[in-house]
Design an enzyme around this catalytic site. Structure first.
Site, PDB file in Angstrom:
ATOM      1  N   ASP A  65       0.854  -1.182   0.000  1.00 14.54           N
ATOM      2  CA  ASP A  65       0.000   0.000   0.000  1.00 14.54           C
ATOM      3  C   ASP A  65       0.894   1.237   0.000  1.00 14.54           C
ATOM      4  OD1 ASP A  65      -1.777   2.042   0.449  1.00 14.54           O
ATOM      5  OD2 ASP A  65      -2.881   1.020   2.029  1.00 14.54           O
ATOM      6  N   ASN A  81       0.679   3.653 -12.866  1.00 16.81           N
ATOM      7  CA  ASN A  81      -0.772   3.764 -12.991  1.00 16.81           C
ATOM      8  C   ASN A  81      -1.455   4.033 -11.655  1.00 16.81           C
ATOM      9  OD1 ASN A  81      -3.411   2.965 -14.597  1.00 16.81           O
ATOM     10  ND2 ASN A  81      -3.452   1.748 -12.715  1.00 16.81           N
ATOM     11  N   TYR A 133      -6.944  16.799  -6.628  1.00 19.91           N
ATOM     12  CA  TYR A 133      -6.690  15.797  -7.666  1.00 19.91           C
ATOM     13  C   TYR A 133      -6.075  16.445  -8.901  1.00 19.91           C
ATOM     14  CZ  TYR A 133      -7.608  12.289 -11.264  1.00 19.91           C
ATOM     15  OH  TYR A 133      -7.474  11.392 -12.292  1.00 19.91           O
ATOM     16  N   LYS A 171      -2.415  15.644 -10.712  1.00 23.21           N
ATOM     17  CA  LYS A 171      -2.265  15.218 -12.106  1.00 23.21           C
ATOM     18  C   LYS A 171      -1.359  16.175 -12.893  1.00 23.21           C
ATOM     19  CE  LYS A 171      -3.249  11.959 -11.308  1.00 23.21           C
ATOM     20  NZ  LYS A 171      -2.790  10.579 -11.600  1.00 23.21           N
ATOM     21  N   VAL A 210     -13.242   7.916 -18.093  1.00 14.36           N
ATOM     22  CA  VAL A 210     -13.845   6.645 -18.480  1.00 14.36           C
ATOM     23  C   VAL A 210     -14.502   5.965 -17.280  1.00 14.36           C
ATOM     24  CG1 VAL A 210     -12.361   6.250 -20.471  1.00 14.36           C
ATOM     25  CG2 VAL A 210     -11.603   5.504 -18.211  1.00 14.36           C
ATOM     26  N   THR A 249     -14.525   3.680 -15.040  1.00 10.59           N
ATOM     27  CA  THR A 249     -13.897   2.785 -14.079  1.00 10.59           C
ATOM     28  C   THR A 249     -14.454   3.102 -12.695  1.00 10.59           C
ATOM     29  OG1 THR A 249     -12.091   4.341 -13.707  1.00 10.59           O
ATOM     30  CG2 THR A 249     -11.784   2.694 -15.449  1.00 10.59           C
TER      31      THR A 249
END
Length: 256
Positions: A55, A81, A153, A157, A184, A186
């Site tokens: 983790d 990722n 966030y 990024k 997308v 997910t």
């Protein structure tokens, strides 16, 4: 055949990328944050060479994941990722006193890049939301400002793009690129996400293993294998170095 390590790959885009790589005849090592999710990953992709477990919310765990990955030998490509989404409802502090979101999304890719055996290619997952990121690099841990999960966030990024570009400069022989997979459907993106899920993992796979000349370029930010709109500060080399230096100071890990 290439050997590829994919962080955050027990499900979602990481697992999809791993599955496509296996279908193309490559060897894949997956990564999961705990034993239960590692078992899920093994069941979902039994052809994977191995699953590294850790983790990456803490520096100790980041180092352990790097050690496990290095124990598998050198990889031809590493796809960073692993990440948390924009729906974090509050600031969560890690055991190291860092923002949970920033530690996973930014510091973990930095530490793993620095500590793992140098691969031939590096791929970092960013997002179109990086365009709204704050380039000031002020209060990166959200210790003094009211929490805003979407902004936090977006900031991470943008930092991922800065990281990819900074590494591209410091390691000129190692193609290092950032990717937007699109919004997308997910677990992170949500069921109503409008972009094409079938395309979301293909650019990072292409960058990791393709012999196409364009896939061997470095310092790019791509969406569906094409250059995408980029934050105007992302090419600022001083800003890239400031972020890399901050990551070094926070982690005690030098990226050469």
């Amino acid at each position: 055949m290439a050997r590829v390590f994919i962080t955050g790959s027990s499900d979602g885009l990481g697992l999809m990328a791993g599955r496509l790589l296996v279908e193309q005849g490559h060897a894949v090592v997956l990564h999961a944050r705990n034993d239960a999710r590692a078992e899920d990953a093994r069941a979902a992709l039994p052809q994977a060479e191995a699953v590294v477990v850790g983790d990456v919310t803490t520096l100790a765990a980041m180092r352990e994941v790097a050690d496990q990955a290095n124990g598998r030998g050198r990889f031809d490509a590493v796809v960073h990722n692993v990440g948390l989404g924009y729906r974090e409802p509050r600031r969560v502090e890690t055991a190291d006193g860092l923002s949970h979101l920033w530690a996973v999304n930014v510091l973990a890719p930095y530490v793993l890049t620095a500590l793992m055996h140098r691969p031939d290619r590096l791929v970092y997952l960013s997002s179109g939301m990086h365009l709204g990121g704050d380039p000031s690099l002020e209060d990166l841990q959200w210790a003094g400002r009211p929490w805003n999960g979407s902004q936090a966030y977006s900031d991470t990024k943008l930092h991922d793009v800065l990281l990819a570009f900074g590494v591209a400069r410091r390691r000129p022989g190692v193609p290092s690129n950032a990717v937007s997979p699109g919004w997308v459907a997910t677990r992170m993106g949500g069921a109503g996400a409008p972009d094409d899920l079938d395309q979301a993992h293909r650019t990072q796979v292409w960058l990791a293993v393709s012999d196409d000349p364009d896939a061997r370029e470095t310092g790019g930010y791509l969406y569906h294998r094409r250059p995408a709109d980029l934050h105007p500060s992302a090419r600022d080399t001083e800003l890239q170095d400031r972020l890399l230096d901050y990551c070094r100071d926070v982690s005690g890990v030098l990226l050469d």
